[in-house]
Design an enzyme around this catalytic site. Structure first.
Site, PDB file in Angstrom:
ATOM      1  N   CYS A 250       0.812  -1.227   0.000  1.00 58.73           N
ATOM      2  CA  CYS A 250       0.000   0.000   0.000  1.00 58.73           C
ATOM      3  C   CYS A 250       0.842   1.272   0.000  1.00 58.73           C
ATOM      4  CB  CYS A 250      -0.926   0.010   1.214  1.00 58.73           C
ATOM      5  SG  CYS A 250      -1.735  -1.570   1.508  1.00 58.73           S
TER       6      CYS A 250
ATOM      7  N   HIS B 108      -3.210   8.122   5.381  1.00 59.74           N
ATOM      8  CA  HIS B 108      -3.409   6.785   4.806  1.00 59.74           C
ATOM      9  C   HIS B 108      -4.855   6.354   5.055  1.00 59.74           C
ATOM     10  CE1 HIS B 108      -2.142   3.054   3.075  1.00 59.74           C
ATOM     11  NE2 HIS B 108      -2.392   2.355   4.155  1.00 59.74           N
TER      12      HIS B 108
ATOM     13  N   GLU C  66      -2.074   5.515  13.175  1.00 60.48           N
ATOM     14  CA  GLU C  66      -1.690   6.692  12.387  1.00 60.48           C
ATOM     15  C   GLU C  66      -1.887   7.975  13.192  1.00 60.48           C
ATOM     16  OE1 GLU C  66      -2.118   8.176   7.760  1.00 60.48           O
ATOM     17  OE2 GLU C  66      -3.721   6.974   8.634  1.00 60.48           O
TER      18      GLU C  66
ATOM     19  N   LYS D 127      -9.698   8.029   0.926  1.00 60.45           N
ATOM     20  CA  LYS D 127     -10.066   6.640   0.619  1.00 60.45           C
ATOM     21  C   LYS D 127     -11.554   6.378   0.821  1.00 60.45           C
ATOM     22  CE  LYS D 127      -5.688   4.181   1.336  1.00 60.45           C
ATOM     23  NZ  LYS D 127      -4.775   5.263   1.712  1.00 60.45           N
TER      24      LYS D 127
ATOM     25  N   HIS E 133      -9.499   1.901  -1.358  1.00 57.06           N
ATOM     26  CA  HIS E 133      -8.054   1.730  -1.203  1.00 57.06           C
ATOM     27  C   HIS E 133      -7.482   1.216  -2.518  1.00 57.06           C
ATOM     28  CE1 HIS E 133      -4.169   0.996   0.249  1.00 57.06           C
ATOM     29  NE2 HIS E 133      -4.435   0.496   1.437  1.00 57.06           N
TER      30      HIS E 133
ATOM     31  N   PHE F 140       1.336  -3.111   4.066  1.00 57.85           N
ATOM     32  CA  PHE F 140       1.578  -4.459   4.569  1.00 57.85           C
ATOM     33  C   PHE F 140       3.082  -4.740   4.506  1.00 57.85           C
ATOM     34  CE2 PHE F 140      -2.636  -7.000   3.852  1.00 57.85           C
ATOM     35  CZ  PHE F 140      -3.292  -6.150   4.712  1.00 57.85           C
TER      36      PHE F 140
END
Length: 416
Positions: A166, A305, A316, A338, A343, A402
């Site tokens: 990502c 994110h 975050e 998002k 995503h 990830f």
């Protein structure tokens, strides 16, 4: 070392909310979501009900030819389309106003040609090895978006596809920035692309409990909301043209913004979960802010994110507070786009950087739609539901992938 200044001179986007930068920006400023019930042609019923799909995409409208479509996976078609639009926007033409050896490509992906792989795997199982398509390998390998963009635009410089899940799009832009800053190229097309709304990809993410199981599109992606329950798959591509400042000025290019900071780190903690204390992620953010010269006079926008998963959003928030300090974090204008694009995995970081460029130039912070019950653990200004006008001086976009991959890019309005 004599470092160069790096600016953005072109942008292209294929997204669930628009196939051009103006259409994309107008959608997210007005809170228009591309998340909807899944439409597909596969025999099985999807394991989840909603996704953010690219609809109405016509490759020929973005400079692709019939052979480009026949010989490339959809993720590569998206990348070629966005790259063609970005190059047209920039006005760069290899051999005319840039030397081919000084033009590079850093375009990555996360899941890449997973649809092509699944199709040819079934073909092999059903019919044997001698029936596998001769185009399988060149369609499948993840470097082909970068490679085919380089072929299309005669880019003979550095061509390095980055794959960090990502965080791919953000790392691609950040590493391109460092390359140009170091004097190794005059311009680089940078970004990411993804087309993974496919049964096998959805199944894998669903079974590792990453995807939302909500059936209502308006409630499916809720970053920083106490009701959040997983992310929504998106697809598309976003490509930016990064260029050395003097090279851009010499040819009279339009300059959107200056890239002024980049940071990266790795949690080294878990294959899918972020490190809960946010400390390592905060280092990538702080590196970008420090290089950008962030100070108390800055009016900061952060494109977070913000996936809408429980761990990501709380982690975050901690990372922002550690990187900026409690007071500066409380003053920052933050949102996650998002909730509208889904995503977009390998393309997420670059599409969110384009949103950040637009926010900086227009003085508008796009909203986090659906944020009606803000989680007490996510107690910063996440711009709920409506866009806000602010005279922004600095913007950052961060990504947490990830594998623990963290990246952050900072931009400022260009000043000579």
């Amino acid at each position: 070392m004599n470092t160069k200044r790096v600016v953005i001179t072109g942008m292209g986007v294929i997204s669930p909310v628009g196939h051009s930068v103006p259409e994309f920006w107008n959608s997210i400023v007005n809170g228009k979501s591309g998340i909807a019930p899944i439409e597909w042609s596969y025999d099985e019923t999807p394991v989840v009900s909603v996704a953010a799909q690219v609809k109405g995409f016509n490759p020929m409208e973005h400079g692709l030819e019939k052979n480009d479509v026949r010989r490339n996976d959809v993720f590569c078609q998206f990348a070629l389309a966005a790259a063609n639009d970005a190059m047209k926007d920039s006005g760069l033409v290899a051999g005319e106003n840039i030397e081919p050896r000084r033009l590079g490509v850093y375009v990555g992906t996360s899941l890449g040609s997973i649809g092509t792989f699944a199709k040819e795997a079934k073909n092999w199982i059903d019919n044997g090895s001698d029936r596998v398509s001769p185009l399988f390998i060149p369609m499948y390998i993840s470097n082909m978006a970068s490679g085919n963009i380089a072929i299309k635009h005669h880019a003979e410089g550095p061509c390095i596809p980055i794959i960090t899940a990502c965080a791919t799009g953000t790392h691609s832009v950040g590493e391109a920035y460092r390359n140009i800053k170091g004097g190794y190229a005059d311009a680089i097309l940078a970004g990411g692309s993804e087309a993974a709304i496919h049964p096998i990809a959805l199944g894998g993410l669903y079974n590792c409990k990453a995807l939302t199981r909500t059936t209502d599109p308006t409630l499916a992606c809720l970053p920083f909301d106490s009701r959040r329950a997983g992310f929504v798959m998106g697809e598309g591509s976003a490509i930016l043209v990064l260029e050395e400042l003097e090279h851009a000025k010499a040819r009279g290019a339009h300059i959107y913004a200056e890239v002024c900071g980049y940071g990266s780190s790795c949690d080294a903690y878990h294959c899918t979960s972020p490190k809960p204390d946010g400390e390592v992620a905060s280092r990538a953010i702080k590196e970008a802010l420090d290089e950008a010269g962030f100070n108390e006079n800055d009016n900061l926008y952060i494109n977070a994110h913000g996936t809408g998963t429980h761990l990501n959003d709380s982690t975050e928030t901690k990372a922002f507070k550690q990187a900026l300090g409690e007071d500066a974090a409380a003053k920052a204008h933050i949102s996650s786009t998002k909730c509208m694009t889904g995503h977009m995995l390998g393309a997420a970081g670059s599409v969110e950087l384009i949103a950040s460029v637009c926010a900086l130039n227009e003085g508008i912070v796009p909203p986090t739609i659906g944020l009606n019950e803000q989680d007490p653990e996510c107690d910063l200004n996440y711009t709920p539901n409506k866009a806000q006008k602010h005279d922004l001086t600095l913007a950052i976009s961060d990504s947490l992938g990830f594998g623990g991959h963290n990246a952050c890019v900072a931009i400022r309005k260009y000043q000579d």
